[in-house]
Design a protein around this motif. Structure first.
Motif, short mmCIF file in Angstrom:
data_model
loop_
_atom_site.label_atom_id
_atom_site.label_comp_id
_atom_site.label_asym_id
_atom_site.label_seq_id
_atom_site.Cartn_x
_atom_site.Cartn_y
_atom_site.Cartn_z
N VAL A 99 -64.82 -21.26 0.53
CA VAL A 99 -63.94 -20.36 -0.21
C VAL A 99 -64.15 -18.95 0.31
CG1 VAL A 99 -65.57 -19.90 -2.10
CG2 VAL A 99 -63.13 -19.82 -2.57
N ALA A 100 -63.17 -18.08 0.11
CA ALA A 100 -63.27 -16.68 0.50
C ALA A 100 -62.80 -15.83 -0.68
CB ALA A 100 -62.43 -16.40 1.73
N ILE A 101 -63.41 -14.67 -0.86
CA ILE A 101 -63.15 -13.83 -2.03
C ILE A 101 -62.48 -12.53 -1.59
CG2 ILE A 101 -64.17 -12.72 -4.04
CD1 ILE A 101 -66.59 -14.67 -3.61
N ALA A 102 -61.25 -12.32 -2.05
CA ALA A 102 -60.48 -11.14 -1.64
C ALA A 102 -61.10 -9.84 -2.13
CB ALA A 102 -59.04 -11.26 -2.14
N GLU A 103 -61.50 -9.77 -3.40
CA GLU A 103 -62.04 -8.53 -3.97
C GLU A 103 -63.24 -8.00 -3.21
OE1 GLU A 103 -63.21 -8.94 -8.06
OE2 GLU A 103 -61.30 -8.20 -8.79
N THR A 104 -64.08 -8.89 -2.73
CA THR A 104 -65.34 -8.48 -2.11
C THR A 104 -65.37 -8.68 -0.60
OG1 THR A 104 -66.34 -10.65 -2.47
CG2 THR A 104 -66.63 -9.01 -4.22
N GLY A 105 -64.38 -9.35 -0.04
CA GLY A 105 -64.40 -9.64 1.38
C GLY A 105 -65.51 -10.60 1.77
N ASP A 110 -70.55 -23.72 1.91
CA ASP A 110 -71.37 -24.67 1.16
C ASP A 110 -71.95 -25.72 2.10
OD1 ASP A 110 -69.31 -26.49 1.66
OD2 ASP A 110 -68.75 -26.73 -0.44
N HIS A 111 -71.80 -25.46 3.38
CA HIS A 111 -72.36 -26.27 4.46
C HIS A 111 -71.85 -27.70 4.44
CE1 HIS A 111 -74.53 -22.78 5.66
NE2 HIS A 111 -74.87 -22.62 4.40
N GLY A 112 -70.61 -27.85 3.96
CA GLY A 112 -69.91 -29.12 4.02
C GLY A 112 -69.34 -29.33 5.42
N ILE A 136 -58.55 -18.58 -0.09
CA ILE A 136 -58.83 -17.23 -0.58
C ILE A 136 -58.49 -17.13 -2.06
CG2 ILE A 136 -58.35 -14.77 -0.31
CD1 ILE A 136 -57.51 -15.41 2.62
N VAL A 137 -59.48 -16.68 -2.84
CA VAL A 137 -59.28 -16.45 -4.27
C VAL A 137 -59.47 -14.97 -4.55
CG1 VAL A 137 -60.00 -18.78 -4.92
CG2 VAL A 137 -61.70 -16.94 -4.83
N ALA A 138 -59.05 -14.53 -5.72
CA ALA A 138 -59.10 -13.10 -6.04
C ALA A 138 -60.53 -12.59 -6.23
CB ALA A 138 -58.26 -12.81 -7.27
N GLY A 139 -61.32 -13.28 -7.08
CA GLY A 139 -62.62 -12.75 -7.42
C GLY A 139 -63.73 -13.79 -7.45
N VAL A 140 -64.93 -13.32 -7.74
CA VAL A 140 -66.12 -14.17 -7.76
C VAL A 140 -66.02 -15.30 -8.78
CG1 VAL A 140 -68.62 -14.20 -8.14
CG2 VAL A 140 -67.59 -12.36 -6.79
N PRO A 141 -65.56 -15.06 -10.02
CA PRO A 141 -65.47 -16.18 -10.97
C PRO A 141 -64.59 -17.32 -10.46
CG PRO A 141 -65.32 -14.12 -12.15
CD PRO A 141 -65.24 -13.78 -10.68
N GLU A 142 -63.48 -16.97 -9.81
CA GLU A 142 -62.60 -18.01 -9.27
C GLU A 142 -63.30 -18.77 -8.14
OE1 GLU A 142 -59.84 -14.69 -10.73
OE2 GLU A 142 -61.73 -14.80 -9.68
N ALA A 143 -64.10 -18.07 -7.35
CA ALA A 143 -64.85 -18.73 -6.28
C ALA A 143 -65.88 -19.68 -6.86
CB ALA A 143 -65.52 -17.70 -5.38
N ILE A 144 -66.62 -19.21 -7.85
CA ILE A 144 -67.64 -20.05 -8.49
C ILE A 144 -67.02 -21.33 -9.04
CG2 ILE A 144 -69.25 -20.18 -10.45
CD1 ILE A 144 -70.33 -18.43 -8.22
N ARG A 146 -64.69 -23.02 -7.86
CA ARG A 146 -64.38 -23.96 -6.77
C ARG A 146 -65.62 -24.54 -6.10
NH1 ARG A 146 -59.31 -22.20 -3.02
NH2 ARG A 146 -57.84 -21.69 -4.68
N LEU A 147 -66.77 -23.98 -6.38
CA LEU A 147 -67.99 -24.39 -5.67
C LEU A 147 -68.81 -25.40 -6.46
CD1 LEU A 147 -68.99 -20.83 -4.44
CD2 LEU A 147 -68.14 -22.71 -3.02
N ASP A 148 -69.52 -26.24 -5.74
CA ASP A 148 -70.44 -27.21 -6.33
C ASP A 148 -71.82 -26.55 -6.37
OD1 ASP A 148 -72.22 -29.26 -6.92
OD2 ASP A 148 -71.42 -30.63 -5.41
N PRO A 149 -72.36 -26.28 -7.57
CA PRO A 149 -73.65 -25.59 -7.66
C PRO A 149 -74.82 -26.39 -7.09
CG PRO A 149 -72.97 -26.37 -9.82
CD PRO A 149 -71.83 -26.62 -8.88
N ALA A 150 -74.62 -27.67 -6.83
CA ALA A 150 -75.70 -28.49 -6.26
C ALA A 150 -75.78 -28.35 -4.73
CB ALA A 150 -75.50 -29.95 -6.64
N ARG A 151 -74.76 -27.74 -4.13
CA ARG A 151 -74.76 -27.58 -2.68
C ARG A 151 -75.45 -26.28 -2.29
NH1 ARG A 151 -72.22 -31.17 0.09
NH2 ARG A 151 -72.18 -29.80 1.91
#
Length: 185
Positions: A99-105, A110-112, A136-144, A146-151
């Motif tokens: 994933v990529a975050i627009a707000e923060t660049g 996740d090494h998939g 690309i998502v707008a911010g960090v919460p949207e990125a989180i 989409r991510l698997d916290p176990a990876r």
């Protein structure tokens, strides 16, 4: 019984039979962004990365141009032939991202498939990352979300950089000195 085991046993006994409590997760989400690709490209450029926004059909030619003459690590799952190198002899690595975050660049790996190992993305001096516009998502919460916290996650905000005691910028200390990003639209 060690002190750690004793403490954990006491905690287990104290909470035995307690009801599970749902914790509300009302995170602030990013404002509606009209041009996620444009904002992401601008923020990545602010970090002194090399940025290209290209139609998907032009991406393979840009990759060929970027890696010409370089010994590249090409992780399993990245759709590209040839150019293989091992970690000790590599000039660079080419990856996709999770994933990529627009707000923060920020680019998140996740090494998939296609993203390589952590060592493969931090040891070489050059990192070429291909980001699809739909990643690309707008911010960090949207990125989180989409991510698997176990990876294992690697968050990249520009080339590796730090400053010495006199505030002189030094690049390439903790990862690649050069980050090149191709945004595929």
């Amino acid at each position: 019984m060690s002190a750690r085991e004793e403490i954990l046993a006491r905690i287990g006994k104290a909470v035995a039979g307690a009801a599970d409590v749902e914790i509300p997760r009302h995170y602030r989400v990013a404002q509606q962004v009209e041009d996620l690709v444009g904002l992401f490209a601008e923020r990545v450029d602010d970090y002194r990365a090399i940025v290209h926004v290209l139609p998907a059909a032009e991406v393979p030619a840009r990759i060929d141009e970027a890696v010409a003459g370089r010994r590249m690590i090409v992780p399993d799952g990245f759709d590209r032939d040839g150019g293989w190198a091992d970690l000790d002899t590599a000039d660079g690595v080419i990856t996709s991202c999770a994933v990529a975050i627009a707000e923060t660049g920020t680019i998140v790996l996740d090494h998939g498939p296609g993203q390589g190992t952590r060592a493969q993305t931090l040891v070489p001096d050059y990192h070429l990352c291909v980001v699809r516009a739909d990643q690309i998502v707008a911010g960090v919460p949207e990125a989180i979300a989409r991510l698997d916290p176990a990876r294992p996650l690697t968050w990249i905000s520009g080339p590796s950089a730090t400053s010495d005691i006199e505030l002189n910028r030094v690049e390439g200390v903790h990862g690649p000195r050069t980050l090149e990003v191709i945004i595929s639209t």
